[in-house]
Write a protein that holds these residues in place. Structure first.
Motif, PDB file in Angstrom:
ATOM      1  N   LEU A  19       0.823  -1.212   0.000  1.00  0.00           N
ATOM      2  CA  LEU A  19       0.000   0.000   0.000  1.00  0.00           C
ATOM      3  C   LEU A  19       0.858   1.263   0.000  1.00  0.00           C
ATOM      4  CD1 LEU A  19      -2.745  -1.228   2.460  1.00  0.00           C
ATOM      5  CD2 LEU A  19      -3.119  -0.558   0.071  1.00  0.00           C
ATOM      6  N   SER A  20       1.945   1.251   0.759  1.00  0.00           N
ATOM      7  CA  SER A  20       2.829   2.425   0.828  1.00  0.00           C
ATOM      8  C   SER A  20       3.531   2.676  -0.497  1.00  0.00           C
ATOM      9  CB  SER A  20       3.882   2.237   1.932  1.00  0.00           C
ATOM     10  OG  SER A  20       3.267   2.091   3.182  1.00  0.00           O
ATOM     11  N   VAL A  21       4.123   1.634  -1.055  1.00  0.00           N
ATOM     12  CA  VAL A  21       4.830   1.785  -2.329  1.00  0.00           C
ATOM     13  C   VAL A  21       3.850   2.186  -3.431  1.00  0.00           C
ATOM     14  CG1 VAL A  21       6.107   0.515  -4.114  1.00  0.00           C
ATOM     15  CG2 VAL A  21       6.720   0.243  -1.711  1.00  0.00           C
ATOM     16  N   TYR A  89      -5.462   2.617   5.936  1.00  0.00           N
ATOM     17  CA  TYR A  89      -4.019   2.884   5.856  1.00  0.00           C
ATOM     18  C   TYR A  89      -3.646   3.331   4.438  1.00  0.00           C
ATOM     19  CZ  TYR A  89       0.976   2.373   5.657  1.00  0.00           C
ATOM     20  OH  TYR A  89       2.307   2.628   5.449  1.00  0.00           O
ATOM     21  N   GLY A  90      -4.169   2.640   3.416  1.00  0.00           N
ATOM     22  CA  GLY A  90      -3.874   3.009   2.034  1.00  0.00           C
ATOM     23  C   GLY A  90      -4.358   4.404   1.700  1.00  0.00           C
ATOM     24  N   MET A  91      -5.546   4.762   2.189  1.00  0.00           N
ATOM     25  CA  MET A  91      -6.081   6.095   1.962  1.00  0.00           C
ATOM     26  C   MET A  91      -5.203   7.153   2.622  1.00  0.00           C
ATOM     27  SD  MET A  91      -9.624   7.788   3.300  1.00  0.00           S
ATOM     28  CE  MET A  91      -8.967   7.929   4.936  1.00  0.00           C
ATOM     29  N   GLY A 126      -2.030  -0.651  -9.192  1.00  0.00           N
ATOM     30  CA  GLY A 126      -1.907  -2.103  -9.331  1.00  0.00           C
ATOM     31  C   GLY A 126      -1.141  -2.734  -8.188  1.00  0.00           C
ATOM     32  N   ILE A 127      -0.070  -2.084  -7.771  1.00  0.00           N
ATOM     33  CA  ILE A 127       0.703  -2.591  -6.630  1.00  0.00           C
ATOM     34  C   ILE A 127      -0.168  -2.613  -5.383  1.00  0.00           C
ATOM     35  CG2 ILE A 127       2.603  -2.049  -5.046  1.00  0.00           C
ATOM     36  CD1 ILE A 127       4.174  -1.078  -7.492  1.00  0.00           C
TER      37      ILE A 127
END
Length: 175
Positions: A19-21, A89-91, A126-127
């Motif tokens: 999610l971070s990358v 977390y991704g948001m 995509g990642i």
């Protein structure tokens, strides 16, 4: 027991890393190519950019965070908690990356900017979608609508993006 615990921890770390990358790569595409050219994109990031262009009240990251709040709250009630925690977390990662990433790239040809920005944004998205969450937005809405009404996720995304682009053509310059 120790093996299961280390597998769980590595799974959590791996998903947060994806999610971070993904958020950083996506935000490079937005900040280096989309915003300097005045482009709009699909999804809630497009809604956030449209609000940013129209008001200049908040940064793109803050707008992205604000438009995602209702969907995260709805997801809390209708989607699995694990998915929503990862997606929250991704948001947050994408909201922060949109505000912190500063990568000035001067591209005078809009077509090249579209190719480069779209490639980076697609690669980053995509990642992140290889994790057990997402970066918020349309994906959460589509999952809720699929569970409640059996609608296809791709169809929901397509319709949302068509409506967003139609609205943006009436608001921002077509050039």
């Amino acid at each position: 027991m120790i093996k299961n615990y280390s597998t769980l921890i590595s799974s959590i770390v791996w998903n947060l890393l994806l999610l971070s990358v993904g958020a950083v790569i996506f935000s490079v595409g937005v900040k280096a190519f989309a915003i300097p050219q005045g482009f709009i994109m699909g999804g809630f990031s497009g809604v956030g950019l449209l609000a940013y262009y129209l008001t200049d009240l908040f940064s793109p990251g803050v707008w992205y965070f604000l438009v995602n709040i209702p969907v995260i709250l709805a997801g809390w009630f209708f989607v699995s908690r694990r998915f929503i925690f990862y997606s929250l977390y991704g948001m947050l990662a994408l909201s922060l990356a949109l505000d912190l990433v500063a990568l000035p790239v001067e591209v005078s040809d809009p077509f090249l900017a579209i190719l480069a920005g779209g490639t980076l944004m697609g690669f980053g998205a995509g990642i992140s979608l290889h994790s057990l969450g997402c970066m918020g937005g349309v994906e959460i809405s589509a999952i809720i609508l699929k569970q409640k009404f059996g609608l296809r996720i791709g169809t929901i995304s397509l319709v949302f993006n068509l409506l967003l682009f139609a609205l943006s053509f009436g608001i921002i310059e077509l050039e």
